[in-house]
Design an enzyme around this catalytic site. Structure first.
Site, mmCIF file in Angstrom:
data_model
loop_
_atom_site.group_PDB
_atom_site.id
_atom_site.type_symbol
_atom_site.label_atom_id
_atom_site.label_comp_id
_atom_site.label_asym_id
_atom_site.label_seq_id
_atom_site.Cartn_x
_atom_site.Cartn_y
_atom_site.Cartn_z
ATOM 1 N N GLU A 121 -3.901 7.760 -0.526
ATOM 2 C CA GLU A 121 -4.097 8.468 0.800
ATOM 3 C C GLU A 121 -3.023 9.181 1.231
ATOM 4 O O GLU A 121 -1.960 8.960 0.840
ATOM 5 C CB GLU A 121 -4.772 7.496 1.894
ATOM 6 C CG GLU A 121 -5.810 6.642 1.463
ATOM 7 C CD GLU A 121 -6.533 6.014 2.592
ATOM 8 O OE1 GLU A 121 -7.770 6.072 2.706
ATOM 9 O OE2 GLU A 121 -5.829 5.100 3.206
ATOM 10 N N CYS A 172 2.420 12.671 5.791
ATOM 11 C CA CYS A 172 3.047 11.472 5.230
ATOM 12 C C CYS A 172 2.413 11.264 3.838
ATOM 13 O O CYS A 172 1.094 11.072 3.662
ATOM 14 C CB CYS A 172 2.278 10.304 6.300
ATOM 15 S SG CYS A 172 2.659 8.623 6.001
ATOM 16 N N CYS A 182 1.284 -1.116 -3.796
ATOM 17 C CA CYS A 182 2.724 -1.258 -3.703
ATOM 18 C C CYS A 182 2.920 -2.794 -3.915
ATOM 19 O O CYS A 182 2.096 -3.674 -3.692
ATOM 20 C CB CYS A 182 3.253 -1.117 -1.918
ATOM 21 S SG CYS A 182 4.824 -1.356 -1.834
ATOM 22 N N CYS A 211 4.643 -6.622 1.703
ATOM 23 C CA CYS A 211 4.947 -6.950 3.361
ATOM 24 C C CYS A 211 3.787 -7.542 4.155
ATOM 25 O O CYS A 211 2.650 -6.912 3.776
ATOM 26 C CB CYS A 211 5.585 -5.746 3.913
ATOM 27 S SG CYS A 211 7.009 -4.912 3.152
ATOM 28 N N CYS A 255 1.259 -5.214 6.466
ATOM 29 C CA CYS A 255 0.882 -3.797 5.748
ATOM 30 C C CYS A 255 -0.266 -3.612 4.932
ATOM 31 O O CYS A 255 -0.372 -4.606 4.028
ATOM 32 C CB CYS A 255 2.166 -3.389 5.018
ATOM 33 S SG CYS A 255 1.780 -1.672 4.017
ATOM 34 N N GLY A 296 3.056 2.782 -0.955
ATOM 35 C CA GLY A 296 4.136 2.737 -1.672
ATOM 36 C C GLY A 296 5.799 2.643 -1.320
ATOM 37 O O GLY A 296 5.907 3.095 -0.366
ATOM 38 N N GLU A 297 6.480 2.142 -2.196
ATOM 39 C CA GLU A 297 7.788 2.007 -1.901
ATOM 40 C C GLU A 297 8.743 3.187 -2.667
ATOM 41 O O GLU A 297 8.940 3.061 -3.818
ATOM 42 C CB GLU A 297 8.487 0.895 -2.615
ATOM 43 C CG GLU A 297 9.984 0.729 -2.286
ATOM 44 C CD GLU A 297 10.424 1.191 -1.017
ATOM 45 O OE1 GLU A 297 10.067 0.859 -0.003
ATOM 46 O OE2 GLU A 297 11.620 1.604 -1.030
ATOM 47 N N SER A 299 13.236 0.445 6.811
ATOM 48 C CA SER A 299 12.387 -0.623 7.466
ATOM 49 C C SER A 299 12.962 -1.934 7.708
ATOM 50 O O SER A 299 12.920 -2.823 6.834
ATOM 51 C CB SER A 299 10.994 -0.696 6.734
ATOM 52 O OG SER A 299 10.648 0.607 6.513
ATOM 53 N N HIS A 306 12.859 -4.230 10.828
ATOM 54 C CA HIS A 306 11.728 -4.779 11.476
ATOM 55 C C HIS A 306 12.023 -6.346 11.904
ATOM 56 O O HIS A 306 11.198 -7.118 12.473
ATOM 57 C CB HIS A 306 10.532 -5.139 10.462
ATOM 58 C CG HIS A 306 9.959 -3.721 10.198
ATOM 59 N ND1 HIS A 306 9.832 -2.615 10.981
ATOM 60 C CD2 HIS A 306 9.361 -3.448 9.075
ATOM 61 C CE1 HIS A 306 9.314 -1.689 10.196
ATOM 62 N NE2 HIS A 306 9.109 -2.223 9.003
ATOM 63 N N ASN A 340 -0.123 -1.328 14.303
ATOM 64 C CA ASN A 340 -1.363 -1.041 13.681
ATOM 65 C C ASN A 340 -2.063 -2.017 13.293
ATOM 66 O O ASN A 340 -1.397 -2.563 12.060
ATOM 67 C CB ASN A 340 -1.465 0.268 12.890
ATOM 68 C CG ASN A 340 -0.674 1.271 13.655
ATOM 69 O OD1 ASN A 340 -1.056 1.957 14.829
ATOM 70 N ND2 ASN A 340 0.310 1.948 12.793
ATOM 71 N N CYS A 390 0.555 4.246 10.223
ATOM 72 C CA CYS A 390 1.599 3.561 9.456
ATOM 73 C C CYS A 390 0.884 2.182 9.238
ATOM 74 O O CYS A 390 0.403 1.354 10.101
ATOM 75 C CB CYS A 390 2.698 3.325 10.202
ATOM 76 S SG CYS A 390 3.840 4.647 10.232
HETATM 77 N N1 SAH Z 1 7.471 1.563 1.643
HETATM 78 C C1 SAH Z 1 8.194 2.160 2.622
HETATM 79 C C2 SAH Z 1 7.460 3.343 3.024
HETATM 80 C C3 SAH Z 1 6.014 3.204 3.416
HETATM 81 S S1 SAH Z 1 5.523 2.209 4.969
HETATM 82 C C4 SAH Z 1 8.563 1.180 3.704
HETATM 83 O O1 SAH Z 1 8.164 0.137 3.618
HETATM 84 O O2 SAH Z 1 9.399 1.663 4.302
HETATM 85 C C5 SAH Z 1 5.923 3.135 6.278
HETATM 86 C C6 SAH Z 1 6.433 2.578 7.413
HETATM 87 O O3 SAH Z 1 5.228 1.923 8.023
HETATM 88 C C7 SAH Z 1 7.284 1.513 7.258
HETATM 89 O O4 SAH Z 1 8.462 1.361 8.178
HETATM 90 C C8 SAH Z 1 6.611 0.087 7.293
HETATM 91 O O5 SAH Z 1 7.220 -0.791 7.718
HETATM 92 C C9 SAH Z 1 5.539 0.636 8.314
HETATM 93 N N2 SAH Z 1 4.238 -0.096 8.417
HETATM 94 C C10 SAH Z 1 3.715 -1.101 7.517
HETATM 95 N N3 SAH Z 1 2.671 -1.541 8.056
HETATM 96 C C11 SAH Z 1 2.619 -1.297 9.556
HETATM 97 C C12 SAH Z 1 1.706 -1.644 10.322
HETATM 98 N N4 SAH Z 1 0.555 -2.554 10.139
HETATM 99 N N5 SAH Z 1 1.831 -1.088 11.586
HETATM 100 C C13 SAH Z 1 2.969 -0.195 11.870
HETATM 101 N N6 SAH Z 1 3.894 0.075 11.002
HETATM 102 C C14 SAH Z 1 3.538 -0.233 9.627
HETATM 103 FE FE1 SF4 Z 2 4.938 -1.636 0.413
HETATM 104 FE FE2 SF4 Z 2 6.223 -0.289 2.484
HETATM 105 FE FE3 SF4 Z 2 3.737 -1.537 2.863
HETATM 106 FE FE4 SF4 Z 2 6.039 -3.133 2.356
HETATM 107 S S1 SF4 Z 2 5.580 -1.819 4.329
HETATM 108 S S2 SF4 Z 2 4.068 -3.247 1.461
HETATM 109 S S3 SF4 Z 2 7.101 -1.776 1.102
HETATM 110 S S4 SF4 Z 2 4.298 0.447 1.644
#
Ligand code: SAH
Ligand code: SF4
Length: 336
Positions: free
Chosen positions: A83, A97, A104, A108, A111, A154-155, A210, A212, A286, A328
């Protein structure tokens, strides 16, 4: 289009180098298939069509949020899906984005992409084509694709060579997309070797980390990667990056109700970041159907105030596109 494969065919046919630019210009202008690349002669188009599709990422679905955010589900040549999301700002600016992997590996717990597991790395061209599609959309809105953030699926630091290749193409003047390096951001889960590699990348792109959480126990609960690269090692890597590049690092912090959003958490965070060159982005959580809930607005405001009182630069990033699961953390596809 797999430009490496197409370049080989062009060379075998003895075609001049500018053919590739002609093809990229046609893609940028919206050509959907080789037939529509009318700057090439018919026999050449037919020959190329026999070797590779014009697009390696093809929109299969396009959803538009009430706030104007556009989300595409894109099909790849091997049937997998990713996406990409285009977010509208004032003054005709648009932020894409992009995804860097199918799924991934890092899991996490907050996510949606993490729940898919890892499919595969994207190629340079699968990343660049997300931007070509977004640039056309921005054009059609009378706007301009001005920013690209690697915050999709993805990372990025686990696919860094392709990400670097894509950034070079996004930055390159036409027929590249001519996006300023400072308007490109790479967001990482905190993959320490990637941060070290990024400090030697010549283009001054932004680094977002990230974090957090302000303690290892909470961070490990949210992000399994913390067992491998705990907070102290991650922040030392960030400081080395700041020293080497002279740029600051953007710290992302998603606020989860009762998990990491107390005033004590804010004070701990401020202590961790106090001697660095950091900017904190507080992110609204989210919904992803897991165990977490978003912080209430009053807790968010108190958290922000505590950071500012401690002298940190911080801002709140509002959620966009959540009604079409484009925000996100909400990106997920069935075919990985
Ligand atoms: N993998 C990378 C980039 C993709 S995620 C990373 O983790 O940084 C992009 C951002 O969205 C990251 O900061 C991630 O922690 C955040 N994210 C993931 N799940 C989320 C959610 N449910 N609500 C808000 N932000 C979230
Ligand atoms: Fe992967 Fe980033 Fe989602 Fe963590 S927040 S599972 S590193 S995409």
């Amino acid at each position: 289009m797999d430009r490496d494969a197409v370049a080989v065919v062009l060379e075998q046919l003895g075609e001049p180098r500018y053919r590739m630019d002609q093809i990229v210009r046609a893609q940028r202008a919206g050509a959907g298939s080789w037939d529509e690349v009318t700057t090439l002669g018919k026999p050449l188009r037919a020959e190329l069509a026999g070797h590779a599709p014009l697009w390696s990422a093809v929109p299969e679905e396009r959803l538009v949020s009430v706030d104007g955010t556009v989300k595409w589900r894109l099909g790849l040549a091997d049937g997998r899906q990713i996406e990409a999301v285009l977010i509208a700002h004032a003054q005709g600016r648009r932020t894409l984005c992009v995804s860097s992997q199918v799924g991934c590996a890092l899991g996490c717990t907050f996510c949606s992409t993490g729940t898919m597991g890892f499919g595969r790395d994207l190629t340079v061209w699968e990343i660049v084509e997300q931007a070509l599609i977004a640039a056309q959309e921005a054009d059609s809105q009378g706007a301009r694709l001005s920013n690209v953030v690697f915050m999709g699926m993805g990372e990025p630091m686990q696919n860094l060579l392709a990400v670097f290749g894509a950034i070079e193409e996004l930055h390159r003047p036409a027929p590249g997309l001519g996006i300023s390096a400072r308007q490109i951001a790479v967001s990482t889960v905190g993959w320490v070797p990637g941060i070290a590699a990024m400090q030697d990348f010549p283009l001054p792109v932004r680094l977002a980390v990230s974090l957090h959480a302000a303690d290892d126990q909470t961070r490990s609960r949210m992000m399994p990667v913390n067992q491998r690269y705990p907070i102290a090692s991650l922040l030392s890597a960030c400081r080395r990056y700041c020293d080497k590049t002279g740029r600051r690092v953007f710290i992302e912090y998603v606020l989860l109700d009762g998990v990491n959003d107390s005033v004590d958490d804010a004070k701990r965070l401020a202590r961790l970041l106090r001697d660095g060159r950091f900017h904190v982005n507080l992110i609204e959580y989210n919904a992803t159907g897991g165990e977490f809930r978003a912080s209430r607005p009053e807790r968010r405001e108190r958290f922000l105030l505590a950071l500012e009182r401690a002298g940190l630069e911080a801002s709140v990033r509002r959620s966009r596109g959540a009604d079409v699961a484009a925000a996100c953390g909400q990106l997920v596809t069935a075919r990985s």
